[in-house]
Design a protein around this motif. Structure first.
Motif, PDB file in Angstrom:
ATOM      1  N   SER A 546       0.788  -1.275  -0.088  1.00 19.44           N
ATOM      2  CA  SER A 546       0.042   0.055   0.046  1.00 19.44           C
ATOM      3  C   SER A 546       0.789   1.305   0.014  1.00 19.44           C
ATOM      4  CB  SER A 546      -0.936  -0.046   1.237  1.00 19.44           C
ATOM      5  OG  SER A 546      -0.225   0.439   2.616  1.00 19.44           O
ATOM      6  N   GLU A 547       0.255   2.411  -0.227  1.00 21.90           N
ATOM      7  CA  GLU A 547       1.068   3.563  -0.123  1.00 21.90           C
ATOM      8  C   GLU A 547       1.194   4.163   0.949  1.00 21.90           C
ATOM      9  OE1 GLU A 547       2.184   7.559  -0.542  1.00 21.90           O
ATOM     10  OE2 GLU A 547       0.162   7.023   0.166  1.00 21.90           O
ATOM     11  N   GLU A 548       0.571   3.775   1.968  1.00 21.74           N
ATOM     12  CA  GLU A 548       0.462   4.213   3.293  1.00 21.74           C
ATOM     13  C   GLU A 548       1.795   3.959   4.227  1.00 21.74           C
ATOM     14  OE1 GLU A 548      -1.757   6.489   3.989  1.00 21.74           O
ATOM     15  OE2 GLU A 548      -2.594   5.903   1.859  1.00 21.74           O
ATOM     16  N   THR A 549       3.008   3.295   3.438  1.00 22.44           N
ATOM     17  CA  THR A 549       4.061   2.500   4.207  1.00 22.44           C
ATOM     18  C   THR A 549       4.967   3.637   4.874  1.00 22.44           C
ATOM     19  OG1 THR A 549       5.333   2.606   2.148  1.00 22.44           O
ATOM     20  CG2 THR A 549       4.282   0.468   3.044  1.00 22.44           C
ATOM     21  N   ASP A 550       4.918   4.942   4.269  1.00 24.84           N
ATOM     22  CA  ASP A 550       5.738   6.026   4.716  1.00 24.84           C
ATOM     23  C   ASP A 550       5.185   6.861   5.852  1.00 24.84           C
ATOM     24  OD1 ASP A 550       3.982   7.276   3.016  1.00 24.84           O
ATOM     25  OD2 ASP A 550       5.247   8.699   2.294  1.00 24.84           O
ATOM     26  N   LEU A 551       3.935   6.499   6.165  1.00 25.41           N
ATOM     27  CA  LEU A 551       3.116   7.310   7.251  1.00 25.41           C
ATOM     28  C   LEU A 551       3.764   7.165   8.589  1.00 25.41           C
ATOM     29  CD1 LEU A 551      -0.667   7.018   6.395  1.00 25.41           C
ATOM     30  CD2 LEU A 551       0.931   8.879   5.690  1.00 25.41           C
ATOM     31  N   LEU A 552       3.653   8.266   9.302  1.00 22.52           N
ATOM     32  CA  LEU A 552       4.334   8.020  10.595  1.00 22.52           C
ATOM     33  C   LEU A 552       3.489   7.124  11.631  1.00 22.52           C
ATOM     34  CD1 LEU A 552       5.139  11.682  11.288  1.00 22.52           C
ATOM     35  CD2 LEU A 552       6.685   9.899  11.136  1.00 22.52           C
ATOM     36  N   GLU A 553       4.124   6.637  12.445  1.00 26.24           N
ATOM     37  CA  GLU A 553       3.513   5.585  13.380  1.00 26.24           C
ATOM     38  C   GLU A 553       2.527   6.364  14.268  1.00 26.24           C
ATOM     39  OE1 GLU A 553       4.022   5.233  17.128  1.00 26.24           O
ATOM     40  OE2 GLU A 553       2.590   3.610  17.112  1.00 26.24           O
ATOM     41  N   PRO A 554       1.076   5.740  14.358  1.00 23.42           N
ATOM     42  CA  PRO A 554       0.050   6.476  14.890  1.00 23.42           C
ATOM     43  C   PRO A 554       0.333   7.201  16.322  1.00 23.42           C
ATOM     44  CG  PRO A 554      -0.648   4.612  14.128  1.00 23.42           C
ATOM     45  CD  PRO A 554       0.713   4.501  13.954  1.00 23.42           C
ATOM     46  N   SER A 555       1.048   6.570  17.243  1.00 24.30           N
ATOM     47  CA  SER A 555       1.206   7.072  18.642  1.00 24.30           C
ATOM     48  C   SER A 555       2.295   8.425  18.380  1.00 24.30           C
ATOM     49  CB  SER A 555       1.635   6.137  19.552  1.00 24.30           C
ATOM     50  OG  SER A 555       3.054   5.760  19.111  1.00 24.30           O
ATOM     51  N   LEU A 556       3.266   8.035  17.395  1.00 23.49           N
ATOM     52  CA  LEU A 556       4.388   9.351  17.347  1.00 23.49           C
ATOM     53  C   LEU A 556       3.747  10.505  16.619  1.00 23.49           C
ATOM     54  CD1 LEU A 556       7.093  10.373  17.212  1.00 23.49           C
ATOM     55  CD2 LEU A 556       7.566   9.192  14.891  1.00 23.49           C
ATOM     56  N   LEU A 732      11.627   7.425  35.026  1.00 28.64           N
ATOM     57  CA  LEU A 732      10.993   7.161  33.423  1.00 28.64           C
ATOM     58  C   LEU A 732      12.109   5.835  33.159  1.00 28.64           C
ATOM     59  CD1 LEU A 732       9.053   7.486  31.239  1.00 28.64           C
ATOM     60  CD2 LEU A 732      10.620   9.022  30.136  1.00 28.64           C
ATOM     61  N   TRP A 733      11.283   4.925  33.061  1.00 27.58           N
ATOM     62  CA  TRP A 733      11.907   3.497  32.564  1.00 27.58           C
ATOM     63  C   TRP A 733      12.093   3.363  30.969  1.00 27.58           C
ATOM     64  CZ3 TRP A 733       9.998  -0.152  36.976  1.00 27.58           C
ATOM     65  CH2 TRP A 733      10.847  -0.092  38.104  1.00 27.58           C
ATOM     66  N   LEU A 734      10.853   3.577  30.504  1.00 28.33           N
ATOM     67  CA  LEU A 734      10.615   3.207  29.031  1.00 28.33           C
ATOM     68  C   LEU A 734       9.467   4.364  28.576  1.00 28.33           C
ATOM     69  CD1 LEU A 734      10.798   1.144  26.894  1.00 28.33           C
ATOM     70  CD2 LEU A 734       8.791   0.141  27.658  1.00 28.33           C
ATOM     71  N   ASP A 735      10.081   5.130  27.631  1.00 30.83           N
ATOM     72  CA  ASP A 735       9.571   6.420  27.107  1.00 30.83           C
ATOM     73  C   ASP A 735       8.470   5.738  26.156  1.00 30.83           C
ATOM     74  OD1 ASP A 735       9.457   8.624  24.815  1.00 30.83           O
ATOM     75  OD2 ASP A 735       9.588   9.603  26.760  1.00 30.83           O
ATOM     76  N   ALA A 736       7.174   6.507  26.041  1.00 27.67           N
ATOM     77  CA  ALA A 736       6.131   6.255  25.008  1.00 27.67           C
ATOM     78  C   ALA A 736       6.545   6.271  23.638  1.00 27.67           C
ATOM     79  CB  ALA A 736       4.990   7.036  25.177  1.00 27.67           C
ATOM     80  N   LYS A 738       9.272   5.012  22.415  1.00 34.07           N
ATOM     81  CA  LYS A 738       9.971   4.047  22.125  1.00 34.07           C
ATOM     82  C   LYS A 738       9.220   2.505  22.455  1.00 34.07           C
ATOM     83  CE  LYS A 738      14.226   6.322  23.361  1.00 34.07           C
ATOM     84  NZ  LYS A 738      15.601   6.478  24.109  1.00 34.07           N
ATOM     85  N   ALA A 739       8.086   2.775  22.724  1.00 26.63           N
ATOM     86  CA  ALA A 739       7.128   1.398  23.188  1.00 26.63           C
ATOM     87  C   ALA A 739       5.799   1.760  22.618  1.00 26.63           C
ATOM     88  CB  ALA A 739       7.044   1.219  24.638  1.00 26.63           C
ATOM     89  N   MET A 740       5.810   2.216  21.407  1.00 24.00           N
ATOM     90  CA  MET A 740       4.369   2.488  20.626  1.00 24.00           C
ATOM     91  C   MET A 740       3.176   2.927  21.506  1.00 24.00           C
ATOM     92  SD  MET A 740       4.781  -1.195  18.546  1.00 24.00           S
ATOM     93  CE  MET A 740       3.664  -0.640  17.317  1.00 24.00           C
ATOM     94  N   GLY A 741       3.580   3.940  22.548  1.00 27.16           N
ATOM     95  CA  GLY A 741       2.533   4.509  23.106  1.00 27.16           C
ATOM     96  C   GLY A 741       2.393   4.273  24.643  1.00 27.16           C
ATOM     97  N   ASN A 827       2.971  -6.066  26.158  1.00 29.03           N
ATOM     98  CA  ASN A 827       1.529  -6.033  25.920  1.00 29.03           C
ATOM     99  C   ASN A 827       0.869  -6.706  24.725  1.00 29.03           C
ATOM    100  OD1 ASN A 827       2.010  -4.237  23.975  1.00 29.03           O
ATOM    101  ND2 ASN A 827       1.941  -2.329  24.915  1.00 29.03           N
ATOM    102  N   ASP A 828      -0.352  -6.316  24.397  1.00 21.62           N
ATOM    103  CA  ASP A 828      -0.765  -7.052  23.430  1.00 21.62           C
ATOM    104  C   ASP A 828      -0.333  -6.632  22.063  1.00 21.62           C
ATOM    105  OD1 ASP A 828      -4.164  -5.150  23.237  1.00 21.62           O
ATOM    106  OD2 ASP A 828      -2.044  -4.705  23.664  1.00 21.62           O
ATOM    107  N   ILE A 829       0.533  -5.672  22.008  1.00 25.31           N
ATOM    108  CA  ILE A 829       1.172  -5.219  20.506  1.00 25.31           C
ATOM    109  C   ILE A 829       2.453  -5.671  20.402  1.00 25.31           C
ATOM    110  CG2 ILE A 829       1.712  -3.028  19.582  1.00 25.31           C
ATOM    111  CD1 ILE A 829      -0.077  -1.454  21.146  1.00 25.31           C
ATOM    112  N   ASN A 830       3.253  -5.659  21.465  1.00 29.49           N
ATOM    113  CA  ASN A 830       4.676  -6.153  21.210  1.00 29.49           C
ATOM    114  C   ASN A 830       5.322  -6.370  22.720  1.00 29.49           C
ATOM    115  OD1 ASN A 830       6.908  -6.828  20.059  1.00 29.49           O
ATOM    116  ND2 ASN A 830       6.977  -5.305  18.586  1.00 29.49           N
ATOM    117  N   ALA A 831       6.526  -6.774  22.863  1.00 31.43           N
ATOM    118  CA  ALA A 831       7.403  -6.775  23.860  1.00 31.43           C
ATOM    119  C   ALA A 831       8.515  -5.677  23.682  1.00 31.43           C
ATOM    120  CB  ALA A 831       8.240  -8.212  24.041  1.00 31.43           C
ATOM    121  N   PHE A 832       8.796  -5.112  24.817  1.00 30.93           N
ATOM    122  CA  PHE A 832       9.632  -3.849  25.064  1.00 30.93           C
ATOM    123  C   PHE A 832      10.832  -4.237  25.929  1.00 30.93           C
ATOM    124  CE2 PHE A 832       5.473  -2.499  23.315  1.00 30.93           C
ATOM    125  CZ  PHE A 832       5.902  -2.012  22.453  1.00 30.93           C
TER     126      PHE A 832
END
Length: 955
Positions: A546-556, A732-736, A738-741, A827-832
């Motif tokens: 799809s063309e949307e591959t260059d869009l920014l990650e939603p939480s960012l 702060l241990w893990l910034d949003a 760097k951890a998809m929100g 979490n249900d998205i990924n491991a950090f």
């Protein structure tokens, strides 16, 4: 005559002459001398020797002279703090001067002199100036509070300056309000001193229309941090700030857009109010594009974010993004990017016409991006794909090398998007095979040949022409060539048997690239073991791109939209990326070498001996995120009680076997977990952890591995007892970003003789997150969580606090320093993954008090080489009683005291959670602030870092 004459003096003995002139009785001569001093200071000469003489010039009614003296003071007060006290009385006196300019000048200068000794004298004059009758003095005092807070936040809070600033928000003068908002905003960045409420918002909105442009920016930034109570209040704020969109200053416009973008998200998406509001947002942004190129670029970078968030705002404004011939290249590139984002079926004809024109420009980079943009249009707007392909073919006919190469790359993507639709153009592409010299273009062409090998009669010849110079090709081309030849063999085995054997041999035997070798071996084994399975794997249907591959990650994107008009929105990076790491304390940690985990995650018997007994010491480094991930991917997820305590310093380490894998960890029983793959870097320890909850069951004593010396004895299993009530502030241990929100803050606390991990998880993403699980890497004390995080979902912009009990029954692996801890959270998205430290005090037991005789016997039994001495600083001149009380409160137990001449000798004992003792002797001399600390233990590792604990408690 101008003042430039003061910058041309190069006399010898100039300092002596200036000293005489500064002490002259003539006012004009004194003023001239101060000007010369300031000129010398400006060009870098050291005139600090004149400090007392310049300070004496403060006693004057001449405002110009006073300003010069204050300028000198601001520059040299830090290097002469004791002499700077001389000026305090004059400052205090000037703060009561009838002239408001002098009052403001005095309080401003005192705020700029960053000397702690002067800070205490600043409070009273500053308090008076904040209530001054002149608004100029009040607005200056407001900024001074922020400067004081930067030096001493506690003092600002104690002296009630936050409340005074809050009162200034109701001031009749809008500039005073703006400066008060600016001060509070800056203070809130360090720590939250005040929350914006509805009453404050009304005051800010009232002052907004009368402020200067920069005052308006401060107020709008403050409004951006406020969340309205209901839809009616949201609409009210929007209506009152929307006139700022017509402001002449670009910063005011962008700040207004930022606030409106946030408020729009808080209203129902289908409301008429939002429709009217979005119509108002387009014209001011279009106006910004008529400014100078630098402002255009900043506006375009912000518009890029807005278009990704809400493309409907500018969907009718495509023409303003058409490139002009005299635009700088950086503006052209941004406009091109936004054009693609706004492209849709009703305007695609216009866009393609423009892009085709751009492809004939002279700027090579711009032409490349234009050609690639045509391909992106074909992928994004299906109805235009035919026309886009035709346009690309016309560009290929131009035979311009770099145009042809970009066209080949994008046509490959078009084939991926629309399989079996445009294969008729392959012959035209093959005609230009010899002109391709860039790796990406060559790889794209090879992909096309391999993908459509059954339709290209001479595919084997074309691929063979690439194989001739296989080792001279770029890695990207080699990988693609290997895959293409295998595809050809699977589709037409008769013509490619010799070619595939040749390429596989080149990839596996003659190449030193591990990626290429691995892929070659995989293909070789697939083809030799089961050709049918190979066909299913290699020739499987590919997912459409799809063309949307260059869009920014939603939480960012969500985070950046909240920072429109700042550096973050220009660089498209979160604000945390701009913090200077040199100003933040770096924790040095020593990641566990991968070799120590062995080739299998669940079988430590294969670990090399050198790695097992710790003979190869790992260097102390500050690991990157990737290093931490690599270490944590090797976590052993067996039940903690079944893990072997690794002896890191001497002694043999017995091998252990799997105790039932994840099922045992969950307390469910069942079949053992299968052995992990040999390449542990690709193994995810969190696979199958979706429903993780509860604590791991403890193994019976008979299953506990026997420790045979070394670190296993030092830091083995141990319980917790007593209660010290020690608490540590959360960090702060893990910034949003760097951890998809998901943002994680936490600390470790010792309560009731146990260690607890106190953690706050905040959801900064746009969707709920859930299914949490926690895992610690092996560490010096065998610390593991005995409870799990509640997997219940956390809604967007919500936080949840967790208190997780921990114990020290886990596997042990030495780190440097001992307090390091590497943590994985899922979490249900990924491991950090992140690294932190557990305060050493958390491992001190409450029952560590030794009897005098027992202390003496153990002290004598410890060899001299196990004694270390340190010099500590008693900065607060604490006496022996105060020291003992302080240490006792933190589980460092007083055993005995005695007086020898002018020295007090204090003896203390510390017991770790593993029952190992550390003995100490403190020599306290009442005539000096230095204290001598002697530490002894049966194992030197136990002494590490304890001197830092003593020093911290004394401070």
């Amino acid at each position: 005559m101008t003042d430039s004459k003061y910058f041309t003096t190069t006399k010898k003995g100039e300092i002596f002459e200036l000293k005489n002139e500064l002490n002259s009785d003539k006012k004009e001569k004194k003023k001239e001398a101060v000007k010369k001093v300031i000129a010398s200071m400006t060009v870098g000469k050291d005139v600090s020797a004149l400090f007392p003489d310049v300070v004496n010039c403060m006693q004057t009614d001449n405002v110009e002279l006073k300003k010069l003296v204050y300028l000198y003071l601001m520059n040299y007060a830090k290097s002469q703090p004791d002499l700077a006290i001389m000026a305090v009385n004059t400052f205090v006196k000037d703060c009561e001067d009838p002239n408001p300019l002098i009052r403001a000048l005095a309080v401003r200068t005192m705020g700029c002199i960053r000397v702690e000794k002067i800070t205490e004298y600043l409070c009273d004059p500053l308090r008076r100036c904040m209530k001054d009758e002149d608004p100029y003095v009040r607005k200056t005092a407001a900024v001074c509070v922020a400067k004081l807070h930067d030096m001493n936040p506690a003092l600002v809070k104690e002296q009630g300056f936050v409340e005074l600033l809050n009162d200034l928000l109701s001031d009749a003068n809008p500039m005073v309000v703006a400066n008060a908002v600016a001060a509070l905003t800056e203070m809130n960045e360090q720590q939250t001193v005040i929350e914006v409420n509805s009453q404050m918002v009304n005051k800010l909105l009232t002052a907004l229309n009368e402020c200067t442009e920069w005052g308006q920016v401060f107020i709008l930034d403050a409004l951006a941090g406020y969340t309205p109570r209901d839809e009616r209040e949201t609409q009210n704020i929007c209506e009152r700030i929307s006139p700022r969109l017509a402001h002449a200053n670009a910063a005011v416009v962008l700040s207004t857009v930022k606030v409106l973008m946030k408020l729009i998200d808080m209203m129902p998406a289908d409301s008429d109010f939002i429709t009217q509001l979005t119509k108002k947002l387009a014209p001011p942004m279009v106006t910004l594009l008529s400014a100078e190129p630098e402002i255009q670029y900043v506006a375009l970078r912000n518009i890029n974010l807005i278009v990704q968030k809400r493309p409907d705002i500018l969907k009718q404004e495509m023409k303003v993004f058409f490139v002009k011939y005299n635009d700088p290249i950086y503006v052209k590139m941004e406009k091109l990017d936004i054009m693609i984002r706004l492209a849709q079926q009703n305007n695609i004809a216009q866009v393609l016409s423009e892009l085709k024109e751009y492809a004939t420009e002279v700027d090579v980079d711009f032409v490349r991006k234009s050609v690639r943009a045509i391909g992106r249009c074909a992928i994004k707007v299906e109805a235009s794909s035919e026309r886009c392909v035709q346009t690309l073919l016309e560009l290929i006919q131009t035979k311009v090398n770099y145009v042809v190469q970009e066209a080949v790359v994008v046509i490959k993507d078009i084939f991926r998007k629309y399989p079996n639709r445009y294969e008729s153009i392959i012959s035209a592409l093959c005609e230009n095979l010899d002109t391709l010299d860039e790796p990406e273009a060559r790889a794209s062409m090879i992909w096309i040949i391999g993908e459509y090998a059954e339709r290209i009669d001479n595919a084997d010849e074309l691929l063979e022409s690439f194989v001739e110079g296989f080792h001279d090709e770029n890695t990207q081309v080699q990988l693609q060539l290997l895959t293409a030849v295998v595809k050809l063999f699977l589709k037409r085995p008769g013509v490619a048997q010799a070619l595939v054997q040749r390429v596989l041999s080149l990839a596996t035997q003659d190449s030193d690239n591990p990626d290429l070798r691995d892929r070659g071996f995989i293909y070789w084994r697939l083809l030799s073991a089961d050709p049918a399975a190979a066909k299913n794997v290699v020739l499987t249907e590919k997912p459409l791109i799809s063309e949307e591959t260059d869009l920014l990650e939603p939480s960012l994107l969500e985070q950046l939209v909240c920072h429109i008009g700042t550096l973050a929105s220009v660089y498209h990076k979160p604000p945390s990326a701009f913090i200077d790491p040199a100003k933040a304390p770096l924790r040095q940690i020593n990641p566990i070498p991968a070799a120590k985990f062995g080739s299998s995650l669940l079988d430590t018997s294969s670990t090399p001996n050198a790695a097992r007994n710790g003979s190869a010491a790992a260097p102390t480094v500050i690991p990157s995120q990737d290093q931490v991930i690599a270490d944590l991917l090797s976590l052993d997820l067996n039940a903690p009680a079944a893990s072997a305590n690794t002896g890191a310093f001497g002694g043999a380490m017995s091998g252990t076997t799997s105790m039932g894998g994840l099922d045992d960890l969950l307390g469910l029983g069942g079949d053992p977990m299968p052995a992990a793959p040999t390449n542990s870097a690709s193994y995810n320890p969190f696979d199958g952890l979706g429903g993780l909850g509860g604590a791991a069951p403890a193994a019976p004593p008979s299953q506990q591995p026997a420790s045979i010396g070394g670190l296993a004895e030092i830091f083995g299993s141990g319980g917790f007892g007593g209660s010290s009530g020690i608490t540590y502030p959360k960090e702060l241990w893990l910034d949003a970003s760097k951890a998809m929100g998901m943002q994680v803050e936490g600390t470790f606390v010792r309560r009731g003789g146990k260690i607890f991990m106190e953690m706050t998880i905040t959801n900064r993403a746009m969707q709920a997150i859930s299914g949490f699980a926690l895992q610690f890497n092996k560490n010096s004390f065998g610390l593991i969580p005995v409870e799990q995080v509640n997997p219940a979902p956390i809604l967007p912009n919500q936080s949840q606090n967790y208190t997780i009990a921990c114990d020290t029954t886990g596997a042990v692996q030495v780190t440097t320093p001992l307090t390091n801890l590497q943590v994985a959270i899922k979490n249900d998205i990924n491991a950090f993954y992140f690294a932190t430290t557990v305060p050493l005090l958390a491992y001190f037991r409450e029952d560590g008090q030794m009897e005098k005789r027992e202390f003496l016997e153990e002290w004598k039994s410890i060899p001299e080489q196990n004694e270390q001495q340190f010099t500590l600083q008693n900065t607060h001149n604490m006496n022996a009683d105060a020291i003992c009380t302080k240490l006792q409160q933190n589980n460092i137990h007083t055993v005995a005291r005695r007086q020898v001449d002018n020295q007090q000798l204090l003896y203390h004992s510390v017991k770790y959670t593993n029952n190992l003792n550390v003995l100490s002797e403190l020599k306290v001399n009442s005539q000096t602030t230095s204290i001598t600390l002697s530490l002894k233990s049966k194992n030197l590792m136990a002494i590490a870092n304890i001197n830092e604990v003593f020093q911290a408690l004394l401070n």
